[in-house]
Design a protein around this motif. Sequence first.
Motif, mmCIF file in Angstrom:
data_model
loop_
_atom_site.group_PDB
_atom_site.id
_atom_site.type_symbol
_atom_site.label_atom_id
_atom_site.label_comp_id
_atom_site.label_asym_id
_atom_site.label_seq_id
_atom_site.Cartn_x
_atom_site.Cartn_y
_atom_site.Cartn_z
ATOM 1 N N SER A 428 54.491 10.491 -11.036
ATOM 2 C CA SER A 428 55.016 10.487 -12.391
ATOM 3 C C SER A 428 53.932 10.131 -13.405
ATOM 4 O O SER A 428 53.838 10.755 -14.474
ATOM 5 N N ALA A 429 53.100 9.149 -13.088
ATOM 6 C CA ALA A 429 52.023 8.757 -14.000
ATOM 7 C C ALA A 429 51.012 9.875 -14.176
ATOM 8 O O ALA A 429 50.548 10.148 -15.296
ATOM 9 N N PHE A 430 50.665 10.554 -13.094
ATOM 10 C CA PHE A 430 49.702 11.652 -13.184
ATOM 11 C C PHE A 430 50.248 12.796 -14.037
ATOM 12 O O PHE A 430 49.528 13.352 -14.878
ATOM 13 N N VAL A 431 51.507 13.152 -13.842
ATOM 14 C CA VAL A 431 52.091 14.258 -14.600
ATOM 15 C C VAL A 431 52.194 13.903 -16.080
ATOM 16 O O VAL A 431 51.898 14.727 -16.957
ATOM 17 N N HIS A 432 52.608 12.668 -16.393
ATOM 18 C CA HIS A 432 52.670 12.252 -17.794
ATOM 19 C C HIS A 432 51.279 12.296 -18.435
ATOM 20 O O HIS A 432 51.130 12.775 -19.573
ATOM 21 N N GLU A 433 50.282 11.793 -17.744
ATOM 22 C CA GLU A 433 48.931 11.794 -18.304
ATOM 23 C C GLU A 433 48.397 13.216 -18.460
ATOM 24 O O GLU A 433 47.730 13.527 -19.452
ATOM 25 N N TYR A 434 48.695 14.082 -17.505
ATOM 26 C CA TYR A 434 48.271 15.477 -17.613
ATOM 27 C C TYR A 434 48.897 16.143 -18.837
ATOM 28 O O TYR A 434 48.211 16.852 -19.595
ATOM 29 N N ALA A 435 50.199 15.906 -19.060
ATOM 30 C CA ALA A 435 50.886 16.513 -20.200
ATOM 31 C C ALA A 435 50.294 16.021 -21.518
ATOM 32 O O ALA A 435 50.044 16.819 -22.436
ATOM 33 N N PHE A 436 50.031 14.728 -21.632
ATOM 34 C CA PHE A 436 49.496 14.203 -22.884
ATOM 35 C C PHE A 436 48.040 14.602 -23.088
ATOM 36 O O PHE A 436 47.615 14.853 -24.220
ATOM 37 N N THR A 437 47.260 14.676 -22.018
ATOM 38 C CA THR A 437 45.870 15.100 -22.152
ATOM 39 C C THR A 437 45.781 16.539 -22.624
ATOM 40 O O THR A 437 45.022 16.872 -23.543
ATOM 41 N N MET A 438 46.561 17.423 -22.013
ATOM 42 C CA MET A 438 46.542 18.817 -22.424
ATOM 43 C C MET A 438 47.202 19.011 -23.786
ATOM 44 O O MET A 438 46.792 19.872 -24.560
ATOM 45 N N GLY A 439 48.205 18.211 -24.090
ATOM 46 C CA GLY A 439 48.899 18.366 -25.361
ATOM 47 C C GLY A 439 48.068 17.930 -26.556
ATOM 48 O O GLY A 439 48.045 18.610 -27.587
ATOM 49 N N PHE A 440 47.376 16.808 -26.427
ATOM 50 C CA PHE A 440 46.564 16.303 -27.538
ATOM 51 C C PHE A 440 45.136 16.836 -27.528
ATOM 52 O O PHE A 440 44.447 16.776 -28.541
ATOM 53 N N GLY A 441 44.684 17.309 -26.388
ATOM 54 C CA GLY A 441 43.336 17.872 -26.325
ATOM 55 C C GLY A 441 42.249 16.862 -26.073
ATOM 56 O O GLY A 441 41.064 17.171 -26.253
ATOM 57 N N PHE A 442 42.583 15.659 -25.666
ATOM 58 C CA PHE A 442 41.573 14.655 -25.311
ATOM 59 C C PHE A 442 42.135 13.772 -24.202
ATOM 60 O O PHE A 442 43.350 13.647 -24.022
ATOM 61 N N PHE A 443 41.217 13.151 -23.465
ATOM 62 C CA PHE A 443 41.586 12.298 -22.336
ATOM 63 C C PHE A 443 41.577 10.844 -22.785
ATOM 64 O O PHE A 443 40.546 10.315 -23.196
ATOM 65 N N TYR A 444 42.724 10.236 -22.748
ATOM 66 C CA TYR A 444 42.864 8.812 -23.075
ATOM 67 C C TYR A 444 43.987 8.288 -22.185
ATOM 68 O O TYR A 444 45.158 8.396 -22.524
ATOM 69 N N PRO A 445 43.686 7.709 -21.020
ATOM 70 C CA PRO A 445 44.700 7.443 -19.985
ATOM 71 C C PRO A 445 45.646 6.293 -20.325
ATOM 72 O O PRO A 445 45.812 5.361 -19.542
ATOM 73 N N VAL A 446 46.279 6.358 -21.478
ATOM 74 C CA VAL A 446 47.233 5.322 -21.853
ATOM 75 C C VAL A 446 48.521 5.476 -21.038
ATOM 76 O O VAL A 446 49.050 4.506 -20.498
ATOM 77 N N MET A 447 49.033 6.716 -20.954
ATOM 78 C CA MET A 447 50.262 6.944 -20.205
ATOM 79 C C MET A 447 50.087 6.623 -18.725
ATOM 80 O O MET A 447 50.982 6.032 -18.096
ATOM 81 N N PHE A 448 48.950 6.975 -18.163
ATOM 82 C CA PHE A 448 48.728 6.706 -16.739
ATOM 83 C C PHE A 448 48.701 5.204 -16.478
ATOM 84 O O PHE A 448 49.284 4.727 -15.495
ATOM 85 N N CYS A 449 48.030 4.462 -17.340
ATOM 86 C CA CYS A 449 47.937 3.014 -17.141
ATOM 87 C C CYS A 449 49.300 2.340 -17.315
ATOM 88 O O CYS A 449 49.648 1.422 -16.556
ATOM 89 N N THR A 450 50.084 2.781 -18.290
ATOM 90 C CA THR A 450 51.388 2.156 -18.503
ATOM 91 C C THR A 450 52.371 2.488 -17.378
ATOM 92 O O THR A 450 53.184 1.640 -16.995
ATOM 93 N N PHE A 451 52.290 3.701 -16.834
ATOM 94 C CA PHE A 451 53.200 4.072 -15.750
ATOM 95 C C PHE A 451 52.728 3.513 -14.412
ATOM 96 O O PHE A 451 53.502 2.880 -13.693
ATOM 97 N N ALA A 452 51.476 3.791 -14.062
ATOM 98 C CA ALA A 452 50.977 3.393 -12.745
ATOM 99 C C ALA A 452 50.618 1.924 -12.681
ATOM 100 O O ALA A 452 50.524 1.359 -11.579
ATOM 101 N N GLY A 453 50.400 1.281 -13.814
ATOM 102 C CA GLY A 453 50.034 -0.130 -13.825
ATOM 103 C C GLY A 453 51.189 -1.017 -14.234
ATOM 104 O O GLY A 453 51.867 -1.648 -13.406
ATOM 105 N N ILE A 454 51.438 -1.058 -15.544
ATOM 106 C CA ILE A 454 52.483 -1.942 -16.072
ATOM 107 C C ILE A 454 53.857 -1.535 -15.552
ATOM 108 O O ILE A 454 54.696 -2.377 -15.229
ATOM 109 N N GLY A 455 54.122 -0.212 -15.455
ATOM 110 C CA GLY A 455 55.424 0.242 -14.978
ATOM 111 C C GLY A 455 55.721 -0.204 -13.563
ATOM 112 O O GLY A 455 56.850 -0.603 -13.245
#
Length: 521
Positions: A428-455
């Motif tokens: 789930s964290a990888f898919v969320h980060e992939y969607a946001f990276t491709m959607g915004f056009g830059f890599f900033y692993p905020v979603m991955f850290c919040t899902f795979a870490g804090i989540g």
Amino acid sequence: MSTHDTRNTRGRGATHMENGSITQHENHTRMREMTQRNQDMERMKEEVIRHVQSRLNEVLERALTDSLQSLSTHTQTHTDKTESTNNRHKLEEGKVFIARCSLLDELFEISHIRTIYHMFIAALFLFIMSTLAVDYIDQGRLVLDFDLFYYAFGQLGTVVWAWTLMLSYTLLGPYHVLRVWGEQALRSRWRTCVCALTLCAAQTSMLGIFPVCVVLHYQLPPASRFIIILEQIRLVMKSYSFIRETVPAVLKNTTQKDKSQRYPSLSSYLYFLFCPTLIYREVYPRNPSIRWKYVGMNFLRILASLFYLYFILVRLCIPVFRNNSHQLFSSRSLILMLFHAAFPGMLILMLGFYAFLHCWLNAFAEMLRFADRMFYKDWWNSTSFANYYRTWNIVVHDWLYYYGYRDFLLLSGYKLRSMATLCVFAVSAFVHEYAFTMGFGFFYPVMFCTFAGIGVVFNFAMNDSRKSPVWNIIMWVCLFIGQGIHVCLYCLEWYAQIHCPRTGTSFWELVTPRSWTCNYQ
């Protein structure tokens, strides 16, 4: 008869007529009052019945739970074995679809909940009036321009033809390959391998590489990017569910030498591609008719939610982060902007939930007469993040549970449950980060850290044993802070990417956030 008697007779007749008209008017008034009372009594009766039914369900559930707990104190060993067996049977069973309404549709029938809904509509009108007032004061005009919409949803023609190709392949590609395999390839292993390799290559090309190439080659704007990427993810999950449900059924019929083997029809697969579920079945419960007014109102609410999102960005986010982005990255400015972004971030989360999980899915469910409308549960009442993750998005949760968590346990012999949970969170964290990276056009692993870490931490720390209402408050505080982190960091990085563009194409240049070092005062 004398003149005096005649006058008295006429007077009495007039009096009787007046009394008759008054009596008739009173009767009509009483009838209306009685009808109104009957309607009020019927509404009160329905509410009382619904309330009593819910209370009885709670009482019965508690009674059953207490009886099971008392029974377990006497026969602990036997209960453990039975519970393990029941869990295995539950895991082996698939998703069961039943006819039921969405929870918000039922809650909106209550006047108190409907008033809260009206408050959000009033807030939208306040956003519109404030924008008009500011434009009139600053620029002397009363015209709302939606330049942000035109930019975000640009190049829709490219989106349409790319989506058409992806959908056409998903409909015909996996279906044709699996049909050939089911009819002929089972006669030899090498044909099975050829079909499997062909399907993997086609899936990788059309649903893996093709959408990414379209997004990068045409440099689509953010909303158009998200449409392509989210449809890519949806079609991958849909096609995987069709393959996962069809292959075991074909193998089972083949091993049993069932001559009446029937491959799924193309119409059932086409219906599945558009119905609001990610679990494939040949038959779903259907409603008898379509309420087109309900469909139109849901699409109108989606449009209103887009305008709501527009005013949140224009009034609460863009002015703040566009001005603060000129400051050098520091902990003080970050904390101030984080708490400023918490409220608009939570509004964006609520709008996304309402517009997509309620309005969008219910609109398509109504058009397709899809009867199972449980796309979410009462996640807002959760006292644990474990329950929040299960009830926030039932559609995606079912797919992750049956094809991720359950299959992992089946392969591991019903062991390593914690490892299965971690794997689901990682996917789930990888898919969320992939969607946001491709959607915004830059890599900033905020979603991955919040899902795979804090989540993950919150899932195990705030588990189902937390029942106090205090934990519901803690959950909401965490959601506000988490949404503030997402909005704050992504907005800062967006403006940093604009004002401090990359100067190279090295790996570290691509993965290092520009907002950490950008200073363009």
